[in-house]
Write a protein that holds these residues in place. Structure first.
Motif, PDB file in Angstrom:
ATOM      1  N   ASP A 118      -9.075  -8.274  -1.987  1.00 37.81           N
ATOM      2  CA  ASP A 118      -9.396  -6.955  -1.458  1.00 37.81           C
ATOM      3  C   ASP A 118      -8.109  -6.144  -1.296  1.00 37.81           C
ATOM      4  O   ASP A 118      -7.103  -6.440  -1.928  1.00 37.81           O
ATOM      5  CB  ASP A 118     -10.157  -7.084  -0.128  1.00 37.81           C
ATOM      6  CG  ASP A 118      -9.343  -7.810   0.951  1.00 37.81           C
ATOM      7  OD1 ASP A 118      -8.142  -8.086   0.724  1.00 37.81           O
ATOM      8  OD2 ASP A 118      -9.914  -8.097   2.021  1.00 37.81           O
ATOM      9  N   HIS A 119      -8.131  -5.121  -0.441  1.00 31.04           N
ATOM     10  CA  HIS A 119      -6.934  -4.296  -0.288  1.00 31.04           C
ATOM     11  C   HIS A 119      -5.875  -4.957   0.580  1.00 31.04           C
ATOM     12  O   HIS A 119      -4.688  -4.869   0.283  1.00 31.04           O
ATOM     13  CB  HIS A 119      -7.300  -2.935   0.304  1.00 31.04           C
ATOM     14  CG  HIS A 119      -6.119  -2.009   0.422  1.00 31.04           C
ATOM     15  ND1 HIS A 119      -5.381  -1.613  -0.676  1.00 31.04           N
ATOM     16  CD2 HIS A 119      -5.518  -1.435   1.505  1.00 31.04           C
ATOM     17  CE1 HIS A 119      -4.393  -0.815  -0.281  1.00 31.04           C
ATOM     18  NE2 HIS A 119      -4.452  -0.706   1.027  1.00 31.04           N
ATOM     19  N   ARG A 120      -6.297  -5.607   1.638  1.00 27.76           N
ATOM     20  CA  ARG A 120      -5.311  -6.139   2.583  1.00 27.76           C
ATOM     21  C   ARG A 120      -4.543  -7.333   2.021  1.00 27.76           C
ATOM     22  O   ARG A 120      -3.385  -7.549   2.386  1.00 27.76           O
ATOM     23  CB  ARG A 120      -6.006  -6.513   3.898  1.00 27.76           C
ATOM     24  CG  ARG A 120      -6.450  -5.285   4.680  1.00 27.76           C
ATOM     25  CD  ARG A 120      -6.697  -5.581   6.128  1.00 27.76           C
ATOM     26  NE  ARG A 120      -6.697  -4.366   6.936  1.00 27.76           N
ATOM     27  CZ  ARG A 120      -6.824  -4.343   8.259  1.00 27.76           C
ATOM     28  NH1 ARG A 120      -6.972  -5.472   8.919  1.00 27.76           N
ATOM     29  NH2 ARG A 120      -6.801  -3.209   8.915  1.00 27.76           N
ATOM     30  N   ALA A 151      -0.619  -4.014  -3.770  1.00 29.48           N
ATOM     31  CA  ALA A 151      -1.611  -2.925  -3.831  1.00 29.48           C
ATOM     32  C   ALA A 151      -0.943  -1.571  -3.649  1.00 29.48           C
ATOM     33  O   ALA A 151      -1.283  -0.806  -2.746  1.00 29.48           O
ATOM     34  CB  ALA A 151      -2.702  -3.130  -2.780  1.00 29.48           C
ATOM     35  N   ASP A 180     -10.288  -4.444  -4.736  1.00 25.35           N
ATOM     36  CA  ASP A 180      -9.732  -3.517  -3.754  1.00 25.35           C
ATOM     37  C   ASP A 180     -10.536  -2.210  -3.753  1.00 25.35           C
ATOM     38  O   ASP A 180     -10.567  -1.499  -4.753  1.00 25.35           O
ATOM     39  CB  ASP A 180      -8.263  -3.227  -4.124  1.00 25.35           C
ATOM     40  CG  ASP A 180      -7.525  -2.420  -3.073  1.00 25.35           C
ATOM     41  OD1 ASP A 180      -8.174  -1.697  -2.292  1.00 25.35           O
ATOM     42  OD2 ASP A 180      -6.284  -2.503  -3.040  1.00 25.35           O
ATOM     43  N   GLN A 225      -2.117  -7.279  -6.954  1.00 26.20           N
ATOM     44  CA  GLN A 225      -3.235  -6.364  -6.771  1.00 26.20           C
ATOM     45  C   GLN A 225      -4.561  -7.117  -6.731  1.00 26.20           C
ATOM     46  O   GLN A 225      -4.801  -8.007  -7.546  1.00 26.20           O
ATOM     47  CB  GLN A 225      -3.257  -5.356  -7.938  1.00 26.20           C
ATOM     48  CG  GLN A 225      -4.429  -4.414  -7.952  1.00 26.20           C
ATOM     49  CD  GLN A 225      -4.343  -3.371  -6.857  1.00 26.20           C
ATOM     50  OE1 GLN A 225      -3.280  -2.807  -6.602  1.00 26.20           O
ATOM     51  NE2 GLN A 225      -5.469  -3.109  -6.199  1.00 26.20           N
ATOM     52  N   ALA A 234      -0.005   2.059  -3.342  1.00 26.69           N
ATOM     53  CA  ALA A 234      -0.834   3.265  -3.276  1.00 26.69           C
ATOM     54  C   ALA A 234      -0.025   4.494  -3.671  1.00 26.69           C
ATOM     55  O   ALA A 234       0.077   5.463  -2.908  1.00 26.69           O
ATOM     56  CB  ALA A 234      -1.410   3.421  -1.876  1.00 26.69           C
ATOM     57  N   TRP A 249      -7.769  -1.476  -8.901  1.00 29.96           N
ATOM     58  CA  TRP A 249      -6.782  -2.155  -9.747  1.00 29.96           C
ATOM     59  C   TRP A 249      -6.346  -1.275 -10.914  1.00 29.96           C
ATOM     60  O   TRP A 249      -5.218  -1.393 -11.403  1.00 29.96           O
ATOM     61  CB  TRP A 249      -7.331  -3.495 -10.242  1.00 29.96           C
ATOM     62  CG  TRP A 249      -8.452  -3.408 -11.238  1.00 29.96           C
ATOM     63  CD1 TRP A 249      -9.787  -3.433 -10.988  1.00 29.96           C
ATOM     64  CD2 TRP A 249      -8.327  -3.300 -12.666  1.00 29.96           C
ATOM     65  NE1 TRP A 249     -10.511  -3.336 -12.149  1.00 29.96           N
ATOM     66  CE2 TRP A 249      -9.636  -3.256 -13.197  1.00 29.96           C
ATOM     67  CE3 TRP A 249      -7.235  -3.236 -13.538  1.00 29.96           C
ATOM     68  CZ2 TRP A 249      -9.883  -3.148 -14.574  1.00 29.96           C
ATOM     69  CZ3 TRP A 249      -7.477  -3.121 -14.902  1.00 29.96           C
ATOM     70  CH2 TRP A 249      -8.774  -3.078 -15.408  1.00 29.96           C
ATOM     71  N   ASP A 264      -9.911   0.426  -1.803  1.00 35.01           N
ATOM     72  CA  ASP A 264      -9.056   1.542  -1.401  1.00 35.01           C
ATOM     73  C   ASP A 264      -8.083   1.959  -2.493  1.00 35.01           C
ATOM     74  O   ASP A 264      -7.844   3.154  -2.710  1.00 35.01           O
ATOM     75  CB  ASP A 264      -8.284   1.183  -0.127  1.00 35.01           C
ATOM     76  CG  ASP A 264      -9.214   0.917   1.045  1.00 35.01           C
ATOM     77  OD1 ASP A 264     -10.092   1.757   1.308  1.00 35.01           O
ATOM     78  OD2 ASP A 264      -9.069  -0.139   1.687  1.00 35.01           O
ATOM     79  N   VAL A 265      -7.477   0.978  -3.134  1.00 36.65           N
ATOM     80  CA  VAL A 265      -6.564   1.232  -4.252  1.00 36.65           C
ATOM     81  C   VAL A 265      -7.084   0.422  -5.435  1.00 36.65           C
ATOM     82  O   VAL A 265      -6.767  -0.763  -5.571  1.00 36.65           O
ATOM     83  CB  VAL A 265      -5.111   0.835  -3.915  1.00 36.65           C
ATOM     84  CG1 VAL A 265      -4.193   1.132  -5.091  1.00 36.65           C
ATOM     85  CG2 VAL A 265      -4.629   1.555  -2.667  1.00 36.65           C
ATOM     86  N   SER A 323       0.831  -1.204   0.000  1.00 36.25           N
ATOM     87  CA  SER A 323       0.000   0.000   0.000  1.00 36.25           C
ATOM     88  C   SER A 323       0.870   1.261   0.000  1.00 36.25           C
ATOM     89  O   SER A 323       1.636   1.474  -0.930  1.00 36.25           O
ATOM     90  CB  SER A 323      -0.969  -0.041   1.185  1.00 36.25           C
ATOM     91  OG  SER A 323      -1.974   0.931   1.051  1.00 36.25           O
TER      92      SER A 323
END
Length: 260
Positions: free
Chosen positions: A240-242, A137, A211, A207, A139, A216, A213-214, A106
């Motif tokens: 997902d993001h995590r 992922a 997700d 990725q 960011a 793809w 939050d960020v 991230s």
């Protein structure tokens, strides 16, 4: 691994001095260097999985907590990209010897890019110690692109500019994230998606397609800004993001093993 007491490294001078916690386990080269995400620390699920991998494979590993995170000193609200990059570079330079694969999650992905650019500019591409990047992922430019431009409406932007802070609710049960005006304004000095980048090493990106939050598409945009490097993007359809499920961890560790 996470039970080992951290060591501390002083970064900054005078009132900007803070004690940065890190864990270092020496081993064979190339070693690994872990950079966590925003509001995450070096004892998170992915960091611990990487530590277990390093212990089993015999590779060295250095991981750290940014100021205001985990075991490191300093208020979280004092944090900026410049401040956290300075800490990451100091730990990398002083406590991560030899050739390294940087693994960034991230925000740690953005810092990994910035650290690589700073390191190569300082020592030259021939002398770079960075063998590869593995980004989970990533960011990149999140303060501007994902927060200011996409997530924050006019009321939130006005609150940040007038009061200097905004308490953003967290979807992960760890309390609100305080977003400061300093974080937003400082982030604008470190944008990477406004230019063509050349890191001089392979980049592997993991990725999640789901997700929130960020997105793809943000990872794909980063790929498009690395035209001179060997870049691969692996999308996990239900990720997902995590990316902390066992199958996600396995995918991350396979990517790391391939980069070593």
């Amino acid at each position: 691994m996470g039970t080992t007491a951290p060591q501390f490294l002083s970064v900054g001078e005078g009132t900007n001095r803070r004690e940065i916690a890190f864990r270092r386990c020496d081993g064979r080269q190339p070693g690994l260097f872990w950079l966590s995400g925003f509001k995450s620390d070096m004892t998170g699920t992915k960091a611990e999985a990487l530590a277990a991998f390093a212990a089993t494979s015999g590779h060295g590993l250095t991981r750290m907590d940014y100021s205001g995170h985990g075991a490191s000193g300093g208020p979280f609200e004092d944090g900026t990209i410049s401040r956290w990059l300075e800490e990451a570079k100091t730990v990398f330079d002083q406590e991560a010897p030899g050739q390294r694969v940087i693994v960034g999650s991230s925000m740690g992905g953005w810092l990994a890019l910035l650290l690589t650019l700073a390191h190569v500019a300082e020592v030259g591409p021939v002398n770079s110690r960075i063998k590869a990047l593995v980004l989970i992922a990533p960011a990149a430019d999140f303060t501007q692109e994902l927060m200011w431009n996409q997530r924050f409406d006019d009321a939130i932007r006005r609150e940040i500019m007038e009061t200097g802070r905004y308490e953003r609710p967290s979807a992960y049960g760890d309390g609100p994230y305080v977003i400061t005006r300093a974080l937003i304004e400082d982030g604008r000095h470190h944008l990477v998606l406004n230019r063509s980048l050349h890191l001089g090493c392979p980049v592997s990106i993991l990725q999640g397609r789901l997700d929130p939050d960020v997105p793809w598409q943000h990872a794909q945009r980063l790929v498009d800004h690395l035209p001179h490097d060997d870049v691969s993007l692996t999308l996990i359809p239900d990720g997902d993001h995590r990316l902390s499920r066992p199958q996600d961890i396995d995918a991350m560790l396979k990517m790391v093993a391939a980069a070593l």
